[in-house]
Design an enzyme around this catalytic site. Structure first.
Site, PDB file in Angstrom:
ATOM      1  N   LYS A  14       0.866  -1.318  -0.043  1.00 53.53           N
ATOM      2  CA  LYS A  14       0.011  -0.059   0.006  1.00 53.53           C
ATOM      3  C   LYS A  14       1.014   1.496  -0.174  1.00 53.53           C
ATOM      4  CE  LYS A  14      -2.264  -0.461   3.937  1.00 53.53           C
ATOM      5  NZ  LYS A  14      -1.645  -1.555   4.555  1.00 53.53           N
ATOM      6  N   ARG A  89      -9.597   1.108   9.152  1.00 57.21           N
ATOM      7  CA  ARG A  89      -9.365  -0.127   9.537  1.00 57.21           C
ATOM      8  C   ARG A  89     -10.666  -0.903   9.953  1.00 57.21           C
ATOM      9  NH1 ARG A  89      -3.840   0.345   9.177  1.00 57.21           N
ATOM     10  NH2 ARG A  89      -2.589  -1.181  10.397  1.00 57.21           N
ATOM     11  N   ARG A 128      11.670  -5.744   4.230  1.00 57.52           N
ATOM     12  CA  ARG A 128      11.166  -4.135   4.199  1.00 57.52           C
ATOM     13  C   ARG A 128      11.764  -3.201   4.779  1.00 57.52           C
ATOM     14  NH1 ARG A 128       4.808  -2.363   4.692  1.00 57.52           N
ATOM     15  NH2 ARG A 128       5.074  -2.884   6.860  1.00 57.52           N
ATOM     16  N   ARG A 163      10.971  -1.445  10.440  1.00 57.14           N
ATOM     17  CA  ARG A 163       9.939  -1.099  11.621  1.00 57.14           C
ATOM     18  C   ARG A 163       9.953  -2.071  12.662  1.00 57.14           C
ATOM     19  NH1 ARG A 163       4.677   0.437   8.483  1.00 57.14           N
ATOM     20  NH2 ARG A 163       3.792  -0.932  10.016  1.00 57.14           N
ATOM     21  N   ARG A 174      -0.984  -8.685  13.321  1.00 62.76           N
ATOM     22  CA  ARG A 174      -1.758  -7.606  12.558  1.00 62.76           C
ATOM     23  C   ARG A 174      -2.410  -8.163  11.560  1.00 62.76           C
ATOM     24  NH1 ARG A 174       3.749  -5.265  10.472  1.00 62.76           N
ATOM     25  NH2 ARG A 174       2.684  -3.904   9.320  1.00 62.76           N
TER      26      ARG A 174
HETATM   27  P1  AMP Z   1       0.466   0.606   9.088  1.00 65.61           P
HETATM   28  O1  AMP Z   1       1.630   1.476   8.961  1.00 65.61           O
HETATM   29  O2  AMP Z   1      -0.860   0.999   8.370  1.00 65.61           O
HETATM   30  O3  AMP Z   1       0.900  -0.814   8.876  1.00 65.61           O
HETATM   31  O4  AMP Z   1       0.043   0.759  10.780  1.00 65.61           O
HETATM   32  C1  AMP Z   1       0.867   0.395  11.637  1.00 65.61           C
HETATM   33  C2  AMP Z   1       0.322   0.404  12.981  1.00 65.61           C
HETATM   34  O5  AMP Z   1      -0.521   1.607  13.303  1.00 65.61           O
HETATM   35  C3  AMP Z   1      -0.759  -0.818  13.231  1.00 65.61           C
HETATM   36  O6  AMP Z   1      -0.584  -1.851  13.318  1.00 65.61           O
HETATM   37  C4  AMP Z   1      -1.820  -0.107  14.233  1.00 65.61           C
HETATM   38  O7  AMP Z   1      -1.237  -0.373  15.221  1.00 65.61           O
HETATM   39  C5  AMP Z   1      -1.835   1.091  14.011  1.00 65.61           C
HETATM   40  N1  AMP Z   1      -2.778   1.855  12.987  1.00 65.61           N
HETATM   41  C6  AMP Z   1      -2.455   2.418  11.745  1.00 65.61           C
HETATM   42  N2  AMP Z   1      -3.701   2.881  11.210  1.00 65.61           N
HETATM   43  C7  AMP Z   1      -4.869   2.550  12.279  1.00 65.61           C
HETATM   44  C8  AMP Z   1      -6.190   2.652  12.205  1.00 65.61           C
HETATM   45  N3  AMP Z   1      -6.641   3.301  11.244  1.00 65.61           N
HETATM   46  N4  AMP Z   1      -6.692   2.459  13.269  1.00 65.61           N
HETATM   47  C9  AMP Z   1      -6.082   1.879  14.268  1.00 65.61           C
HETATM   48  N5  AMP Z   1      -4.735   1.770  14.728  1.00 65.61           N
HETATM   49  C10 AMP Z   1      -4.181   1.930  13.428  1.00 65.61           C
END
Ligand code: AMP
Length: 219
Positions: A14, A89, A128, A163, A174
């Site tokens: 993404k 989400r 990554r 990360r 996740r």
């Molecule tokens: P990402 O960078 O999208 O993989 O998100 C990393 C982490 O941020 C996720 O595992 C969640 O802990 C948190 N996170 C990101 N977007 C959301 C969201 N829309 N709602 C809740 N937690 C989020």
């Protein structure tokens, strides 16, 4: 240009595609993960809570994410559209987001689902690399996704990091959260005729071509 929502399993590309769309159409890439990582940098109680949830691979509360997002959407660069990466989400976030949009007279736009099997996405996490400053994502194990200079962000010259939620155990958490909370959104957006599906197994360039075709047909 309207807003574009990207939905995909974690680590399915993404962020990479969102950056390409930003470059081509000049609209901002809003990653709620990036907003939360920035909000987790302090040493106050809220920052520590967010940081813990992120490292455990758990979702942060809807209210907090919505507050951060609303603040971001009010900035002038979002006027002509934007790409949402990592939001919504779950269905609650999707419904609340529509309320925010109607308050600022914006349309929902389109939803692009990058479809990729868990095994393939999971395999990608080991290579990554992310930029802690601008959020760019690279992958040392995917041809065409490596930074020009090893470990250095092409965009801003910052040293790239792996990360801390990109490990197999956290990935599993996740992914489960994604299946339980995020996958129901696909039905929701399909029912309201907003959903477009792209095959995430294709090359980065092929996926980008499919995405730009969808965007151009929906201007
Ligand atoms: P990402 O960078 O999208 O993989 O998100 C990393 C982490 O941020 C996720 O595992 C969640 O802990 C948190 N996170 C990101 N977007 C959301 C969201 N829309 N709602 C809740 N937690 C989020």
């Amino acid at each position: 240009m309207k807003s574009i929502i990207f939905i995909a399993p974690p680590a399915a590309g993404k962020g990479t595609q969102a950056k390409l769309v930003t470059e081509k159409y000049g609209i901002p890439h809003i990653s709620t993960g990036d907003l939360l990582r920035a909000a987790s940098n302090g040493d106050d109680e809220l920052s520590i809570t967010i940081s813990k949830l992120l490292s455990e691979g758990k979702l942060v509360s809807d209210d907090l994410v919505l507050e951060l997002l609303k603040e971001r959407l009010e900035q002038f660069d979002c006027e002509n559209g934007y790409i949402l990466d990592g939001f919504p989400r779950n269905l609650t976030q999707a419904k609340k987001y529509e309320e925010i949009l109607s308050n600022i007279n914006m349309e929902l736009g389109i939803v692009i689902f990058i479809d990729l099997a868990r095994e393939v996405a999971q395999e990608r996490i080991s290579g990554r690399l992310s930029c802690p400053k601008c959020g760019a994502v690279y992958n040392s194990s995917i041809e065409g996704s490596m930074p020009i200079k090893e470990n250095i962000c092409d965009n801003c010259g910052t040293t790239l990091i792996h990360r801390n939620d990109d490990d197999i155990t956290t990935y599993g958490i996740r992914y489960q959260t994604y299946m339980k909370d995020t996958v129901p959104l696909l039905d929701y957006y399909q029912t309201i005729h907003k959903l477009y599906v792209v095959d995430g197994n294709k090359s980065k360039d092929e996926i980008f071509k499919e995405i730009t075709d969808i965007i151009d047909n929906n201007q």
